[in-house]
Scaffold this active site. Structure first.
Site, PDB file in Angstrom:
ATOM      1  N   GLY A  12       1.064  -1.743  -0.100  1.00 28.65           N
ATOM      2  CA  GLY A  12       0.034   0.149   0.362  1.00 28.65           C
ATOM      3  C   GLY A  12       0.805   1.591  -0.428  1.00 28.65           C
ATOM      4  N   ASP A  13       0.177   2.498  -0.416  1.00 28.58           N
ATOM      5  CA  ASP A  13       0.726   3.750   0.269  1.00 28.58           C
ATOM      6  C   ASP A  13       1.687   3.872  -1.219  1.00 28.58           C
ATOM      7  OD1 ASP A  13      -0.933   3.925   1.764  1.00 28.58           O
ATOM      8  OD2 ASP A  13       0.955   3.849   3.139  1.00 28.58           O
ATOM      9  N   LYS A  16      -0.471   5.064  -6.345  1.00 25.49           N
ATOM     10  CA  LYS A  16      -1.684   4.660  -6.768  1.00 25.49           C
ATOM     11  C   LYS A  16      -1.928   5.901  -7.716  1.00 25.49           C
ATOM     12  CE  LYS A  16      -2.709   1.811  -3.720  1.00 25.49           C
ATOM     13  NZ  LYS A  16      -1.882   1.968  -2.865  1.00 25.49           N
ATOM     14  N   ALA A  39      -8.706   2.966   3.074  1.00 22.74           N
ATOM     15  CA  ALA A  39      -7.292   4.149   1.453  1.00 22.74           C
ATOM     16  C   ALA A  39      -7.502   4.888   2.139  1.00 22.74           C
ATOM     17  CB  ALA A  39      -8.099   3.733   0.557  1.00 22.74           C
ATOM     18  N   GLY A  40      -5.638   5.862   1.663  1.00 22.46           N
ATOM     19  CA  GLY A  40      -5.355   7.397   1.122  1.00 22.46           C
ATOM     20  C   GLY A  40      -4.952   7.256   0.558  1.00 22.46           C
ATOM     21  N   HIS A  41      -4.979   8.312  -1.081  1.00 23.78           N
ATOM     22  CA  HIS A  41      -4.484   8.133  -1.860  1.00 23.78           C
ATOM     23  C   HIS A  41      -4.617  10.079  -2.321  1.00 23.78           C
ATOM     24  CE1 HIS A  41      -6.109   4.376  -3.843  1.00 23.78           C
ATOM     25  NE2 HIS A  41      -5.697   4.425  -2.605  1.00 23.78           N
ATOM     26  N   THR A  42      -3.432   9.919  -2.283  1.00 25.94           N
ATOM     27  CA  THR A  42      -2.920  11.741  -2.140  1.00 25.94           C
ATOM     28  C   THR A  42      -2.557  11.896  -3.530  1.00 25.94           C
ATOM     29  OG1 THR A  42      -1.682  10.934  -0.488  1.00 25.94           O
ATOM     30  CG2 THR A  42      -1.787  13.155  -0.690  1.00 25.94           C
ATOM     31  N   GLN A 224      -4.749  -0.433  -1.496  1.00 29.17           N
ATOM     32  CA  GLN A 224      -4.380  -1.180  -1.008  1.00 29.17           C
ATOM     33  C   GLN A 224      -3.559  -1.817  -1.660  1.00 29.17           C
ATOM     34  OE1 GLN A 224      -8.335  -2.137  -0.159  1.00 29.17           O
ATOM     35  NE2 GLN A 224      -7.462   0.073   0.701  1.00 29.17           N
ATOM     36  N   ARG A 303      -0.354   6.523  11.044  1.00 31.01           N
ATOM     37  CA  ARG A 303       1.028   6.164  11.796  1.00 31.01           C
ATOM     38  C   ARG A 303       1.928   6.043  11.104  1.00 31.01           C
ATOM     39  NH1 ARG A 303      -2.403   0.616  12.206  1.00 31.01           N
ATOM     40  NH2 ARG A 303      -3.316   1.441   9.625  1.00 31.01           N
ATOM     41  N   ASP A 333      13.443   9.484  -6.113  1.00 25.89           N
ATOM     42  CA  ASP A 333      14.059  11.049  -5.837  1.00 25.89           C
ATOM     43  C   ASP A 333      13.951  10.522  -4.168  1.00 25.89           C
ATOM     44  OD1 ASP A 333      10.782  11.224  -4.612  1.00 25.89           O
ATOM     45  OD2 ASP A 333      11.056  12.629  -4.250  1.00 25.89           O
TER      46      ASP A 333
END
Ligand code: GDP
Ligand code: IMO
Ligand code: MG
Length: 426
Positions: A12-13, A16, A39-42, A224, A303, A333
């Site tokens: 995850g993370d 995506k 989910a946390g999509h930035t 995920q 977290r 990077d």
């Protein structure tokens, strides 16, 4: 017309959201197919950051129809709050559609999630406590309440009463908690959610097929990742859905024949939030540096993420599980100031070398990574926009990674912003 999947290949993370947003320029429809607001999509566009939990990451474009598929579990309050947040920031969600077959996450699912975690004590999974597991469990038990039930008040009340007959026994007798009043909950959900949500509820399978038949390009956005997959991940330290490519079919009602590109997003290193095996995890300065420079704190729960070197053994497995056509590598990077960078190319288990992910999880717990080491590039990749801009050391690392994984790296992300990427296929 073909369809594309963007999915996570690690835990995850991976980024995506960033690539879904980027690729949406060429798409007509973006569909979330599983998971929920775990989910946390930035997305970072023109310096503005959007953190999305439920609404598909194509929403920033006017021409995109964002769709929440039947495989997603939806907390109606969270969805409305997200729609509201987007509207306040000038993003229209009028075209958003949510499958009538998507299951609802209710407050008691979140309560149960937290109670199960507490009950597990030291063996807890480290879930996001968003009620994901209990909502999918009710779906499998045929006790779930669906989005379409909201449209018929008597059905909605009846279903809540039915499911709470069971759940209230669990809450009171197993966890010594107060029971939930189904009618009070129905009143709250119907009064606060029905009117604003009703226009979005639709037969999304039909919509997606209409789009495909009209030669439009549809993107399926995974949440995920491969190794959090309920069937193929590091069970039980997984989520309760199928983020792998097959999930895009069951979670939307589209057969595999339509899929022509399956992009696996991978960080140039690895991270994981929550418990479970992580063969390349680092507990040293390199790991701390990845977390510090990479700001590896959950988009959603805040977290601290665990961090370690890129694991090609797992990626090769992810290529197979998902029929990946290509990979998109992010956060290269973050390694800019590392004197040396490593790739895990194999594991040593009880003195034996293996290039494949062992099928027995006890072996994964014992796996000692075998690394190939590369000199760092010690320069910023931020300004690189074409492969020839990359320093030779970075190129060497990426060539080795590509060769290890076995499918081409098509895209390389060098920063969070929409424009910070290289197309390696051009
Ligand atoms: P997702 O859940 O896969 O969509 O990923 P998240 O949004 O949870 O986490 C990825 C984080 O990395 C976000 O904060 C992104 O803005 C950021 N990000 C994505 N790609 C890059 C990149 O290439 N470089 C850097 N520095 N940050 C990135
Ligand atoms: P995105 O889409 C990273 C992890 C949790 C926990 C396990 C089970 O942003 O990549 P759950 O709440 O799903 O029952 O928790 O899965 N997890 C994620 N980790 N990114 C995510 O989503 C995650 N969604 C769930 O930390 O270990
Ligand atoms: Mg995330």
């Amino acid at each position: 017309m073909p369809a594309t999947i963007v999915l996570g290949t690690q835990w995850g993370d991976e980024g995506k959201g960033k690539f879904t947003d980027l690729l949406s320029k060429e798409m007509s429809m973006v569909v979330r197919y599983q998971g929920g607001h775990n989910a946390g999509h930035t997305l970072v566009v023109d310096g503005e950051t959007f953190a999305l939990q439920l609404v598909p990451s194509g929403v920033l474009y006017d021409h995109i129809v964002p769709v929440i598929g039947n495989g997603v579990v939806v907390d109606p309050f969270v969805l409305l709050a997200e729609v509201d947040m987007l509207r306040r920031r000038g993003i229209t969600t009028d075209e958003l559609r949510v499958s009538g077959n998507a299951h609802l996450i209710m407050p008691y699912h979140q309560q149960l999630d937290a109670l199960h975690e507490r009950h597990l004590g030291k063996s807890k999974l480290g879930t996001t406590k968003r009620g994901i597991g209990p909502a999918y469990a009710d779906k499998s038990m045929r006790l779930g309440v669906r989005m379409q039930d909201l449209l018929d008040e008597s059905i909605f009340r009846e279903k809540l009463r039915g499911t709470l007959t069971h759940t209230n026994k669990v809450l009171t007798r197993v966890f010594n908690r107060l029971p939930v009043d189904p009618d009070a909950l129905a009143d709250k959900v119907l009064s606060e959610c029905l009117e604003p949500l009703a226009p979005y509820i639709a037969d999304t399978t039909d919509l997606i097929h209409d789009a495909l038949e009209a030669d439009q390009h549809v993107l399926f956005e995974g949440a995920q990742a491969t190794f959090l997959d309920l069937d193929h991940g590091t069970y039980p330290f997984v989520t309760s859905s199928n983020p792998t490519a097959g999930g895009a079919c069951t979670g939307t009602g589209v057969g595999p024949r339509h899929l022509d590109r399956i992009i696996g997003v991978a960080k140039a290193y690895c991270t994981r939030v929550g418990a479970g095996p992580f063969p390349t995890e680092l507990h040293d300065d390199y790991g701390n540096k990845m977390v510090d420079i990479g700001r590896e704190y959950g988009t959603n729960t805040g977290r601290r993420r665990r961090a370690g070197w890129f694991d090609a053994v797992m990626l090769r497995h992810a290529v197979r599980l998902n029929s990946l056509t290509d990979i998109a590598v992010t956060k290269i990077d973050i390694l800019d100031t590392f004197d040396t960078v490593k790739l895990c190319v194999a594991y040593e288990i009880d003195g034996e070398r293996t290039e494949k992910l062992p099928y027995h999880q006890s072996e994964v717990h014992k796996a000692v990574p075998v690394y190939e080491e590369f000199p760092g590039w010690n320069t910023s990749l931020a300004a690189c926009r074409s492969p020839k801009d990359l320093p030779s050391e970075a190129r060497r690392f990426l060539e080795a990674l590509e060769q290890q994984v076995g499918v081409p790296i098509s895209l390389l992300s060098t920063g969070p912003g929409r424009e910070e990427y290289l197309n390696l296929q051009s």
